[in-house]
Design an enzyme around this catalytic site. Structure first.
Site, mmCIF file in Angstrom:
data_model
loop_
_atom_site.group_PDB
_atom_site.id
_atom_site.type_symbol
_atom_site.label_atom_id
_atom_site.label_comp_id
_atom_site.label_asym_id
_atom_site.label_seq_id
_atom_site.Cartn_x
_atom_site.Cartn_y
_atom_site.Cartn_z
ATOM 1 C CG ASP A 36 42.161 40.701 93.546
ATOM 2 O OD1 ASP A 36 43.066 39.601 94.107
ATOM 3 O OD2 ASP A 36 41.234 40.802 94.254
ATOM 4 C CG ASP B 12 39.728 37.139 93.887
ATOM 5 O OD1 ASP B 12 39.667 38.397 94.201
ATOM 6 O OD2 ASP B 12 40.679 36.507 94.614
ATOM 7 C CD GLU C 299 43.375 42.032 96.826
ATOM 8 O OE1 GLU C 299 42.903 42.006 97.777
ATOM 9 O OE2 GLU C 299 43.867 40.885 96.285
ATOM 10 C CD GLU C 300 45.190 37.384 95.470
ATOM 11 O OE1 GLU C 300 45.337 37.129 96.421
ATOM 12 O OE2 GLU C 300 43.887 37.282 95.122
ATOM 13 C CG ASP D 158 38.418 41.760 96.548
ATOM 14 O OD1 ASP D 158 38.341 40.930 95.736
ATOM 15 O OD2 ASP D 158 39.737 42.194 97.068
ATOM 16 C CG HIS E 40 42.364 32.295 95.524
ATOM 17 N ND1 HIS E 40 43.570 32.416 96.127
ATOM 18 C CD2 HIS E 40 42.084 33.498 95.178
ATOM 19 C CE1 HIS E 40 43.558 33.995 96.444
ATOM 20 N NE2 HIS E 40 42.861 34.355 95.442
#
Length: 317
Positions: A2, A33, A67-68, A96, A291
């Protein structure tokens, strides 16, 4: 696991792929993350074993990739290959998402739709625009037209969610021509849609397609709409489910905070489990730097979260 690319490296104060520790803070891409959740899950097992604690339930950790970008080869693969691995009576926590103080328990997620829009015009020399049809200009105008229309039609707000409305964001644009003095005959852009459960994804798609077709019929261009990714909304986890009650009580005991039950626009593993009728709580203490440049996590938050999860296992709801 992730983890996304670092983005513009010049915006980072620290090397993104080194773990830079300054006092209580660790900086680096992926530390929040979702390195924070991974470390927390493994450390809970380590604490239980080293302290000789046998909880009243079995404890396991699943680390899954992908996951992304939809989890097709991650958690979806796991639960499809082993459909009895997780059941409706199990207590499932996905670390998460959360807020900075650690009081938010996520029980619902919006639907997700990624759309690719391709506008076709006619390439020509930039000094003779009357011989071409500028797909860049048309695509830019169409971007704003679709954006306006989506926000007009899907304006309902649900206070359970943060933010409380559906969101529609133009994001990626593909390169067109390689030189300045050519009018592009093709323009490609993408829209990221996060849709409240009140609306169906097909409704949103229909508005996008109708708006694009009407625009191009008026302006003489051609347009293609392609679904890049689609995750339909599912029923929220009940506020009265055992995992939510256990976690809420543990937050009160360890952190001294009153839990808040909320929904988010992001997507987690919880979506695929909820679709199978499995109650899931999504929670961790998050500074919400995922991010972003200088993504970071506090060691004290991780330690506090480990204590909270252990307490949730040992405390009756």
């Amino acid at each position: 696991m992730d983890t996304v690319p670092e983005g513009d490296r010049s915006l980072w104060s620290y090397e993104p792929f080194n773990a830079t520790v300054i006092g209580d803070v660790i900086y680096g891409r992926g530390v929040e993350d979702n390195g924070q959740g991974i470390v927390m899950g493994i450390t809970v097992g380590k604490v239980l074993r080293e302290l000789g604690i046998t909880p009243p339930v079995n404890y396991g950790v699943i680390l899954a990739s992908d996951e992304e970008v939809g989890s097709k080869y991650g958690i979806q693969y796991v639960i499809n290959k082993e459909p009895n691995l997780i059941g409706s009576k199990d207590l499932v926590l996905v670390p998460d998402a959360g807020n900075a103080e650690g009081s938010m328990i996520e029980i619902a997620e919006k639907g997700i739709l990624w759309v690719k829009v391709t506008v076709y015009g006619k390439q020509a020399h930039a000094s003779l625009p009357e011989l071409g049809l500028n797909a860049y200009r048309l695509g830019s105008e169409l971007t704003l037209e679709i954006d306006r229309r989506l926000h007009e039609v899907f304006s309902y707000e649900d206070p359970l969610f943060i933010p409380p409305r559906s969101t529609f964001e133009p994001t990626k644009v593909e390169p067109n021509v390689g030189n300045v003095n050519t009018i592009p005959g093709k323009h490609v852009f993408y829209i990221d849609c996060r849709i409240l459960p009140k609306y169906g994804i097909d409704e949103v798609l229909r508005v996008i397609k109708d708006t694009a077709n009407n625009y191009c019929n008026t302006h003489g261009c051609r347009v293609d709409i392609e679904v890049v990714s689609r995750e339909d909304p599912v029923q929220p986890t009940s506020a009265d489910s055992e995992i939510v009650r256990r976690l809420a009580k543990a937050i009160r005991i360890v952190k001294g905070l009153e839990p808040k039950l909320l929904g988010i626009g992001g997507g987690t593993y919880a979506r695929y489990l909820r679709a199978r009728g499995i109650p899931v709580a999504v929670w961790m203490t998050s500074k919400e730097t995922a991010h972003a440049p200088d993504e970071h996590v506090l060691l004290s938050d991780v330690i506090s979260d480990v204590k909270t999860v252990v307490a949730s296992l040992l405390t009756e709801p």
